[in-house]
Motif scaffolding. Structure first.
Motif, PDB file in Angstrom:
ATOM      1  N   LYS A  59       2.967  18.797 -13.163  1.00  0.00           N
ATOM      2  CA  LYS A  59       4.074  19.526 -13.796  1.00  0.00           C
ATOM      3  C   LYS A  59       3.783  19.740 -15.285  1.00  0.00           C
ATOM      4  N   ARG A  60       3.299  18.690 -15.962  1.00  0.00           N
ATOM      5  CA  ARG A  60       2.941  18.833 -17.381  1.00  0.00           C
ATOM      6  C   ARG A  60       1.845  19.883 -17.559  1.00  0.00           C
ATOM      7  N   ASN A  61       0.839  19.841 -16.695  1.00  0.00           N
ATOM      8  CA  ASN A  61      -0.257  20.812 -16.782  1.00  0.00           C
ATOM      9  C   ASN A  61       0.240  22.233 -16.561  1.00  0.00           C
ATOM     10  N   ARG A  62       1.127  22.424 -15.572  1.00  0.00           N
ATOM     11  CA  ARG A  62       1.691  23.752 -15.300  1.00  0.00           C
ATOM     12  C   ARG A  62       2.478  24.270 -16.489  1.00  0.00           C
ATOM     13  N   ASP A  63       3.344  23.409 -17.044  1.00  0.00           N
ATOM     14  CA  ASP A  63       4.156  23.815 -18.195  1.00  0.00           C
ATOM     15  C   ASP A  63       3.289  24.166 -19.392  1.00  0.00           C
ATOM     16  N   GLU A  64       2.246  23.380 -19.625  1.00  0.00           N
ATOM     17  CA  GLU A  64       1.333  23.649 -20.728  1.00  0.00           C
ATOM     18  C   GLU A  64       0.575  24.955 -20.504  1.00  0.00           C
ATOM     19  N   LYS A  79       0.829  -1.200   0.000  1.00  0.00           N
ATOM     20  CA  LYS A  79       0.000   0.000   0.000  1.00  0.00           C
ATOM     21  C   LYS A  79       0.870   1.259   0.000  1.00  0.00           C
ATOM     22  N   VAL A  80       1.939   1.267   0.783  1.00  0.00           N
ATOM     23  CA  VAL A  80       2.864   2.403   0.816  1.00  0.00           C
ATOM     24  C   VAL A  80       3.497   2.604  -0.562  1.00  0.00           C
ATOM     25  N   ASP A  81       3.882   1.499  -1.201  1.00  0.00           N
ATOM     26  CA  ASP A  81       4.473   1.584  -2.545  1.00  0.00           C
ATOM     27  C   ASP A  81       3.472   2.134  -3.560  1.00  0.00           C
ATOM     28  N   VAL A  82       2.222   1.704  -3.445  1.00  0.00           N
ATOM     29  CA  VAL A  82       1.178   2.218  -4.341  1.00  0.00           C
ATOM     30  C   VAL A  82       1.010   3.723  -4.139  1.00  0.00           C
ATOM     31  N   ASN A  83       0.978   4.159  -2.891  1.00  0.00           N
ATOM     32  CA  ASN A  83       0.829   5.588  -2.609  1.00  0.00           C
ATOM     33  C   ASN A  83       1.993   6.393  -3.170  1.00  0.00           C
ATOM     34  N   LYS A  84       3.216   5.880  -3.038  1.00  0.00           N
ATOM     35  CA  LYS A  84       4.385   6.565  -3.590  1.00  0.00           C
ATOM     36  C   LYS A  84       4.291   6.674  -5.103  1.00  0.00           C
ATOM     37  N   CYS A  85       3.897   5.584  -5.737  1.00  0.00           N
ATOM     38  CA  CYS A  85       3.789   5.572  -7.198  1.00  0.00           C
ATOM     39  C   CYS A  85       2.711   6.543  -7.669  1.00  0.00           C
ATOM     40  N   LEU A  86       1.546   6.511  -7.015  1.00  0.00           N
ATOM     41  CA  LEU A  86       0.456   7.415  -7.396  1.00  0.00           C
ATOM     42  C   LEU A  86       0.849   8.868  -7.173  1.00  0.00           C
ATOM     43  N   SER A  87       1.573   9.136  -6.103  1.00  0.00           N
ATOM     44  CA  SER A  87       2.023  10.494  -5.812  1.00  0.00           C
ATOM     45  C   SER A  87       2.981  10.979  -6.898  1.00  0.00           C
ATOM     46  N   ALA A  88       3.900  10.133  -7.310  1.00  0.00           N
ATOM     47  CA  ALA A  88       4.846  10.497  -8.364  1.00  0.00           C
ATOM     48  C   ALA A  88       4.112  10.759  -9.675  1.00  0.00           C
ATOM     49  N   GLU A  89       3.141   9.922  -9.983  1.00  0.00           N
ATOM     50  CA  GLU A  89       2.355  10.121 -11.209  1.00  0.00           C
ATOM     51  C   GLU A  89       1.592  11.445 -11.160  1.00  0.00           C
ATOM     52  N   ARG A  90       0.993  11.733 -10.012  1.00  0.00           N
ATOM     53  CA  ARG A  90       0.242  12.981  -9.858  1.00  0.00           C
ATOM     54  C   ARG A  90       1.165  14.185 -10.002  1.00  0.00           C
ATOM     55  N   TYR A  91       2.361  14.103  -9.415  1.00  0.00           N
ATOM     56  CA  TYR A  91       3.332  15.188  -9.515  1.00  0.00           C
ATOM     57  C   TYR A  91       3.726  15.435 -10.972  1.00  0.00           C
ATOM     58  N   GLN A  92       3.996  14.366 -11.714  1.00  0.00           N
ATOM     59  CA  GLN A  92       4.363  14.515 -13.129  1.00  0.00           C
ATOM     60  C   GLN A  92       3.217  15.108 -13.940  1.00  0.00           C
ATOM     61  N   ARG A  93       2.002  14.675 -13.665  1.00  0.00           N
ATOM     62  CA  ARG A  93       0.830  15.192 -14.380  1.00  0.00           C
ATOM     63  C   ARG A  93       0.638  16.676 -14.083  1.00  0.00           C
TER      64      ARG A  93
END
Length: 104
Positions: free
Chosen positions: A56-61, A40-54
């Motif tokens: 960042k892309r939205n901000r740059d766009e 569960k901790v690993d899933v949360n880390k992965c989802l957090s990283a994905e959200r951060y990247q998304r």
């Protein structure tokens, strides 16, 4: 609590999310004893990283779109008001006009 796991936004986390689903499928007692917590901790880390990247892309766009819109607005202002005169050039023009008026 997290959002829905299996979405197109979280495609990079699919493998770990499947492992969490399999762990949860082992039954309530297995979950209640904390046997799925590490996954569960690993899933949360992965989802957090994905959200951060998304985000960042939205901000740059958004910044890119804002720059483009401001360029369009500047062109429209220039068409309405004529070419923009830099402040230093405007001061030189004003000084020249004052000097010409003083000579008369």
């Amino acid at each position: 609590m997290h959002s829905h796991l299996h979405t197109s936004y979280n495609a990079n986390c699919e493998e770990i999310m499947t492992a969490l689903d399999e762990c949860h499928a082992k039954g309530f007692l297995h979950k209640a004893l904390g046997n799925c917590n590490d996954i569960k901790v690993d899933v949360n880390k992965c989802l957090s990283a994905e959200r951060y990247q998304r985000a960042k892309r939205n901000r740059d766009e958004a910044r890119s779109n804002r720059r483009r819109i401001e360029e369009i607005w500047a062109k429209e202002r220039e068409l309405d008001q004529g070419p923009a005169v830099p402040p230093a050039a405007a001061a030189n023009v004003a000084a020249a006009a004052n000097t010409g008026a003083a000579k008369q």
